[in-house]
Enzyme design. Structure first.
Site, PDB file in Angstrom:
ATOM      1  CB  CYS A  50      -0.570 -29.888 -19.567  1.00 40.46           C
ATOM      2  SG  CYS A  50      -1.975 -30.804 -19.965  1.00 40.46           S
ATOM      3  CB  CYS A  94      -1.351 -33.073 -18.077  1.00 43.70           C
ATOM      4  SG  CYS A  94      -1.330 -32.783 -19.871  1.00 43.70           S
ATOM      5  CG  ASP A  95       1.099 -32.020 -15.221  1.00 47.59           C
ATOM      6  OD1 ASP A  95       1.041 -33.265 -15.237  1.00 47.59           O
ATOM      7  OD2 ASP A  95       1.924 -31.494 -15.962  1.00 47.59           O
TER       8      ASP A  95
END
Ligand SMILES: Cc1cc2nc3c(=O)[nH]c(=O)nc-3n(C[C@H](O)[C@H](O)[C@H](O)COP(=O)(O)OP(=O)(O)OC[C@H]3O[C@@H](n4cnc5c(N)ncnc54)[C@H](O)[C@@H]3O)c2cc1C
Length: 307
Positions: free
Chosen positions: A132, A135-136
């Site tokens: 992701c 997300c990261d």
């Protein structure tokens, strides 16, 4: 008969349950095969949920959700739903040992990224290996990263990462991408993305602190290494839609080519009374905040439909 069955206790299901019970629906049951929390509970940190300034582990982050979402009468039944079918005006939910009837159903069973199967993929998952970029990606600001995959998602995520990372290596086992021509064009014209095609990934390696790099073999069997702290793998998603499959193999409602449940802006599927929210639904952004929004939307729509 249950007024509303919510299947899946991630951010979408918990929020749907909160809104439905607080909005006056009496008998709302959340069917979750494990402990409520969903996919984010497995994450080491989350820092992009608006209003939660502190960086928290996924477990810590979901703790107050569990307290708050059950405050207005939502009940949790720890059961795996095997199938949802419609009989006349009601839905029937099948578990291993019983059948439960419900007037309305919201399906929030999420999706699971497919594994590529490389050496080191599991070992470094959450320690440099991610599925992701939203997300990261931020953890790799001004650093070099590798993206593995050749479909739409891999290319879109490579483009997203090129806004954050200093360089993105896009590794693909084929010579050509299977993505929208306009996306391929954007990737090819992006000077922060370097294409490494026609290769075979050998391993993702690192130490106790996390990923140090990725090793791959070209078509002449020459081994090369990239020193990167982050590897993003996008080789497809398993959409958790099996419970919507009927005995004859058809689906109870429309599913798109990617296996996602087709919904409208109110999260209504093509079957009356059946809603789908979060990562399972078409065009999901696969973020907690979006899944929660879907859950609220579906619950509000059901409340409105009762008037
Ligand atoms: C490692 C990781 C890091 C992430 N980081 C972030 C981040 O930083 N920020 C962010 O916004 N998002 C992040 N995400 C994405 C986010 O977790 C998802 O977008 C979100 O959880 C989707 O919510 P959902 O409710 O749709 O589904 P899920 O959270 O996947 O919940 C689905 C639930 O349904 C249950 N279930 C499935 N099938 C059945 C069944 N048949 N019967 C009963 N229960 C069932 C599952 O047990 C699960 O609890 C991350 C995801 C992962 C995996």
């Amino acid at each position: 008969m249950i007024d509303l069955a919510v299947i899946g206790g991630g951010p979408a299901g918990l929020t749907a349950g909160l809104y439905a019970t607080r909005g006056g629906i009496k008998n709302v049951v959340l069917f979750e095969k494990g402990l409520p929390g969903g996919a984010i509970a497995s994450s080491s940190e989350i820092e992009n949920y608006p209003g939660v300034e502190e960086v928290k582990s996924g477990m810590e982050f979901m703790e107050p959700w569990n307290r708050q979402c059950f405050r207005f009468g939502l009940t949790h039944q720890m059961d795996e739903i095997l199938k949802v079918r419609k009989e006349n005006e009601k839905f029937v939910l099948k578990t291993y040992d019983k059948e439960i009837e419900a007037k309305n159903v919201i399906v929030c069973t999420g999706s699971t990224p497919k594994k590529a199967g490389f050496k080191g993929e599991d070992k470094f998952y959450g320690k440099g290996v991610s599925n992701c970029a939203t997300c990261d990606g931020f953890f790799y600001k001004d650093k070099e990263v590798a993206v593995v995959g050749g479909g739409d998602t891999a290319l879109e995520e490579a483009l997203y990462l090129s806004n954050i990372a200093s360089k993105v290596y896009l590794l693909h086992r084929r010579n050509e991408f299977r993505a929208a021509p306009s996306t391929i064009e954007k990737v090819k014209n992006n000077n922060k993305i370097e294409l490494i095609l026609n290769i075979h990934i050998e391993e993702i390696f690192g130490d106790e602190t996390g990923v140090n790099g990725i090793k791959y073999k070209d078509k002449n069997d020459n081994i090369s290494t990239l020193s990167v702290p982050g590897v993003f793998i996008f080789v497809g998603m398993n959409i958790n839609h099996d419970i919507l499959k009927q005995d004859d193999g058809s689906f109870i409602c429309e599913i798109n080519k990617k296996g996602e449940v087709v919904v409208d802006l109110k999260m209504r599927t093509t079957l009356k009374g059946l809603y789908a929210c979060g990562d399972i639904r078409e065009d999901a952004s696969r973020q907690v905040v979006c899944a929660a929004g879907d859950g609220a939307t579906a619950a509000i729509e059901i409340i409105n439909s009762l008037h």
